[in-house]
Enzyme design. Structure first.
Site, short mmCIF file in Angstrom:
data_model
loop_
_atom_site.label_atom_id
_atom_site.label_comp_id
_atom_site.label_asym_id
_atom_site.label_seq_id
_atom_site.Cartn_x
_atom_site.Cartn_y
_atom_site.Cartn_z
CG HIS A 17 -2.15 -0.99 1.07
ND1 HIS A 17 -3.31 -0.70 0.47
CD2 HIS A 17 -2.08 -2.43 1.22
CE1 HIS A 17 -3.98 -1.80 0.37
NE2 HIS A 17 -3.32 -2.77 1.12
CG HIS A 104 -1.18 -12.75 6.32
ND1 HIS A 104 -1.07 -12.18 5.16
CD2 HIS A 104 -2.41 -13.09 6.60
CE1 HIS A 104 -2.09 -12.25 4.67
NE2 HIS A 104 -2.99 -12.94 5.22
CG ASP A 349 -6.16 -13.11 -5.12
OD1 ASP A 349 -6.77 -12.81 -6.26
OD2 ASP A 349 -5.45 -12.35 -4.51
#
Length: 402
Positions: A17, A104, A349
């Site tokens: 980002h 993650h 996704d």
């Protein structure tokens, strides 16, 4: 590190980002006809929001050439490529201020650097692969123009749903050596003829319509995710590529593929299936090709023997795990160890493998390009020496053989 390659060097930059992502490509030969549109084709195939199988993040992924090209021709100097992040939503990741998201890179990046991006793993995001795909498009353009190299990847499985004919029949009888070919003839025919146009006909990028429909049904649970595999074939690669012993061709290929986010497995040629087949069936016998060249009657090796390409089709498969971000609450712990419930937001996704197809193709192109430049440098250096006349003929490559 963020640079891959020896002579064709690709450095990517950017977080999920930040303002932009992109790449610097050093070592591209001068004189290659190249425009932004040549690169954009693959970036468009990679970008999000193409179907309900991918994240709804709305990014145009428009590439901007910053340097290294004038009037549509490469100068031989570093090529700078930039893609803006237009749909930034770092506030979607505010929960990572308290929780490292399960599976993650939030916690591992924090362990490594002592600080982390606001979006968690930052560089571990698939946004980083934009630079790879752009660089791969450049490499592929050169490879196609000079050597006729063709690279096609496709989805071969989603969850437990597999493309038919991906392997030969198996047997649970441990005493039975007659267990079929290591790779089925139907699969070898597929990889010798498959095109990107055929692959892109299905949103799943599986070239078998019936299987593609089953894959679509398997990913309809918007609250969860699923993994899968991507198979890739590289055709018309010259023999002699690869640098034994530590930089064998398949070692460099595996390195490149396992650097892609969410990858967990890599196999080339017959892969794990080849461990079940006796050598008498698995060996690739040599045959005569047109022009006096040698080829192999079978190709269980996947185009690589002794770590060096042998001019046959190179085919391999990569396993991608289920995406870690899911739209359901998960029991986990905060950074200080306090148990809690993480209700993930953000966009994700349900299955990454359809979007991974052009990323796999890009990394394959970068590997081949780098290895070709290395081998051509060696051949050029050797060509400047007087012809070798002191060795027996059996120790020298026969004239015309390549």
């Amino acid at each position: 590190m963020s640079t891959y390659g020896s002579l064709f060097r690709v450095t990517t930059y950017g977080e999920s980002h930040c303002a932009s992502v992109g790449a610097i490509i050093d070592g591209c030969p001068p004189g290659l006809q190249l425009t932004e549109q040549d690169i954009q084709v693959q970036l468009t195939r990679r970008r999000p929001g193409q179907s309900n199988l991918t994240t709804p993040r709305n990014e145009k992924d428009q590439v901007h050439i910053q340097s290294g090209i004038e009037h549509g021709v490469t100068l031989g100097t570093p090529i700078g490529l930039l893609v803006k992040n237009e749909d930034q939503r770092p506030h979607d990741y505010s929960e990572t201020d308290l929780y490292p998201r399960p599976s993650h890179a939030d916690y591992t990046y924090l362990q490594k650097y002592g600080i982390k991006a606001s979006s968690g793993g930052g560089r571990s995001s698939a946004r980083e692969t934009i630079g790879r795909v752009a660089a791969g498009a450049i490499a592929e353009r050169y490879l196609k123009q000079v050597y006729g190299v063709e690279i096609v990847a496709f989805v071969s499985s989603v969850g437990k749903i597999h493309l038919p004919f991906t392997t030969g029949p198996s047997s649970d009888d441990q005493d039975n050596d007659d267990i079929g070919d290591a790779v089925s003839p139907e699969f070898l025919k597929l990889i010798s003829t498959i095109t990107r146009e055929e692959v892109d006909k299905q949103p799943t990028r599986c070239p078998h319509p019936e299987t593609a429909e089953r894959m679509t049904q398997a990913t309809k649970d918007a609250q969860d995710s699923i993994g899968g595999t991507v198979t890739c074939v590289i055709r018309n690669v010259p023999g002699g590529l690869g640098e034994p012993v530590f930089d064998k061709f398949e070692a460099k290929l595996g390195h490149a593929m396992l650097s892609i986010p969410a990858t967990k497995a890599f196999e080339i040629g017959s892969g794990f299936r080849g461990t079940e087949v006796p050598g008498s069936k698995h060996n690739d016998p040599f045959i005569a090709r047109d022009g006096g060249k040698l080829g192999t009657g079978t190709n269980w090796s996947g185009g690589v023997q002794g770590g060096i390409t042998n001019s046959e089709d190179i085919y391999f498969r990569i396993g991608f795990k289920s995406p870690a971000t899911i739209s359901q609450a998960q029991q986990t712990a905060q950074y200080d160890g306090t148990p809690g419930t993480l209700a993930a937001r953000g966009r994700h996704d349900p299955c990454v493998v359809p979007r991974a197809v052009p990323i796999v193709e890009a990394m394959a192109a970068i590997v081949v390009m780098d290895q070709l430049l290395i081998q051509n440098a060696r051949k050029t250096a050797a060509s400047l020496l007087p012809p070798v006349t002191t060795l027996p003929p059996t120790m020298i490559l026969p004239p015309g053989a390549k």
